[in-house]
Design a protein around this motif. Structure first.
Motif, PDB file in Angstrom:
ATOM      1  N   TYR A  96       0.850  -1.193   0.000  1.00  0.00           N
ATOM      2  CA  TYR A  96       0.000   0.000   0.000  1.00  0.00           C
ATOM      3  C   TYR A  96       0.881   1.236   0.000  1.00  0.00           C
ATOM      4  O   TYR A  96       2.119   1.143  -0.066  1.00  0.00           O
ATOM      5  CB  TYR A  96      -0.919  -0.002   1.227  1.00  0.00           C
ATOM      6  N   THR A 105      -6.798   6.247  -4.200  1.00  0.00           N
ATOM      7  CA  THR A 105      -5.849   5.190  -3.842  1.00  0.00           C
ATOM      8  C   THR A 105      -5.597   5.172  -2.341  1.00  0.00           C
ATOM      9  O   THR A 105      -5.550   4.104  -1.715  1.00  0.00           O
ATOM     10  CB  THR A 105      -4.526   5.386  -4.604  1.00  0.00           C
ATOM     11  N   ASP A 108      -8.621   3.645  -0.601  1.00  0.00           N
ATOM     12  CA  ASP A 108      -8.666   2.190  -0.769  1.00  0.00           C
ATOM     13  C   ASP A 108      -7.668   1.501   0.155  1.00  0.00           C
ATOM     14  O   ASP A 108      -7.985   0.467   0.773  1.00  0.00           O
ATOM     15  CB  ASP A 108      -8.371   1.817  -2.223  1.00  0.00           C
ATOM     16  N   CYS A 109      -6.476   2.040   0.250  1.00  0.00           N
ATOM     17  CA  CYS A 109      -5.464   1.447   1.140  1.00  0.00           C
ATOM     18  C   CYS A 109      -5.916   1.526   2.597  1.00  0.00           C
ATOM     19  O   CYS A 109      -5.746   0.572   3.364  1.00  0.00           O
ATOM     20  CB  CYS A 109      -4.131   2.163   0.965  1.00  0.00           C
ATOM     21  N   SER A 146       1.319  -2.240 -15.261  1.00  0.00           N
ATOM     22  CA  SER A 146       0.859  -1.180 -14.361  1.00  0.00           C
ATOM     23  C   SER A 146       0.119  -1.822 -13.196  1.00  0.00           C
ATOM     24  O   SER A 146      -0.691  -2.733 -13.387  1.00  0.00           O
ATOM     25  CB  SER A 146      -0.055  -0.194 -15.092  1.00  0.00           C
ATOM     26  N   SER A 148      -2.000  -0.988  -9.561  1.00  0.00           N
ATOM     27  CA  SER A 148      -2.660  -0.054  -8.653  1.00  0.00           C
ATOM     28  C   SER A 148      -2.627  -0.626  -7.240  1.00  0.00           C
ATOM     29  O   SER A 148      -2.522  -1.841  -7.045  1.00  0.00           O
ATOM     30  CB  SER A 148      -4.103   0.205  -9.097  1.00  0.00           C
ATOM     31  N   ARG A 151      -2.516  -4.044  -2.831  1.00  0.00           N
ATOM     32  CA  ARG A 151      -2.462  -5.427  -3.284  1.00  0.00           C
ATOM     33  C   ARG A 151      -2.233  -6.306  -2.066  1.00  0.00           C
ATOM     34  O   ARG A 151      -1.356  -6.031  -1.249  1.00  0.00           O
ATOM     35  CB  ARG A 151      -1.357  -5.642  -4.316  1.00  0.00           C
ATOM     36  N   GLY A 161      -7.085  -6.715  -4.984  1.00  0.00           N
ATOM     37  CA  GLY A 161      -6.964  -5.335  -4.552  1.00  0.00           C
ATOM     38  C   GLY A 161      -8.085  -4.929  -3.624  1.00  0.00           C
ATOM     39  O   GLY A 161      -8.704  -5.758  -2.947  1.00  0.00           O
TER      40      GLY A 161
END
Length: 234
Positions: A96, A105, A108-109, A146, A148, A151, A161
């Motif tokens: 993250y 982002t 989400d983390c 790529s 994002s 993970r 994710g």
């Protein structure tokens, strides 16, 4: 005294023998009303083309939407190659970022870490903002161009994710992946305070070492931020 009137030179036009003149009763046939054009009942060529395209799109077969590999049945899972992270079979690994550059982002983390911390198991939080080598490790593992964030790997196996973790948690399936892991015995690490990193003892966190011959040079014992992984909770 009086001028003689000249004879008119206008002649009555002659019509061909097959010419027929319509009477006033046929005026409606010759001049139909504008409200009812002669071809109003038939669709135009453009309308027919649009109609044909819509019919073809309706008949065209549509690809079935596949659920993520984590939600498939066991038969489907056996056909999908699993991605593993060696050496992490007894814990959760989360790649993250703690930077707020991209708000979505970061959110989400934050959500994923909040969900996983609620299970009280060992979590290896690998912040890419603290060490850029984590991104190289993640790219070598996933082999994607790529990537994002976040993970997640659970028990050494790649899960997905942020969307996959939320779906599994809402469906109650995430607990099945986590329950096989050993629970956390100790609390927050006394050495790093839960940050997983400590200052490098070689350069004291400056990432620079002075050498009498060559002057200052980069420290090879730490990362670009002058940090090393905590030896107590690594």
């Amino acid at each position: 005294m009086w001028l003689q009137r000249k004879k008119s030179t206008n002649r009555v036009p002659s019509f061909p023998p097959n010419f027929s003149c319509s009477s006033f009763k046929d005026i409606q046939k010759l001049f139909p009303s504008e409200s009812n054009p002669p071809h109003s009942s038939k669709p135009s060529i453009f309308h027919r083309v649009r109609l044909a395209k819509s019919i073809l799109r309706a008949w065209a077969p549509r690809p079935a939407a596949l659920p993520p590999p984590e939600l498939n049945d066991k038969a489907s899972q056996s056909e999908i190659p699993t991605i593993s992270l060696p050496g992490t079979e007894n814990r959760i690994v989360v790649f993250y970022t703690s930077l707020r550059v991209v708000r979505s982002t970061f959110d989400d983390c934050k959500d994923v870490l909040s969900i996983l911390r609620g299970f009280r198991v060992s979590i290896d939080e690998r912040d890419l903002a603290m060490d850029s080598k984590f991104m190289d490790e993640l790219q070598d593992t996933l082999k994607w161009k790529s990537i994002s964030l976040p993970r997640v790997f659970i028990g050494g196996r790649y899960i997905g994710g942020g969307d996959e973790i939320r779906k599994l948690h809402e469906a109650g399936e995430l607990k099945k992946y986590v329950e096989a892991l050993p629970p956390v015995v100790n609390g927050v690490c006394d050495s790093c305070g839960g940050f997983r990193f400590v200052l490098c003892e070689e350069c004291s966190g400056s990432h620079k070492i002075f050498c009498e011959k060559g002057g200052f040079r980069s420290c090879t014992a730490c990362n670009e931020n002058g940090l090393i992984r905590c030896p107590s909770c690594r």
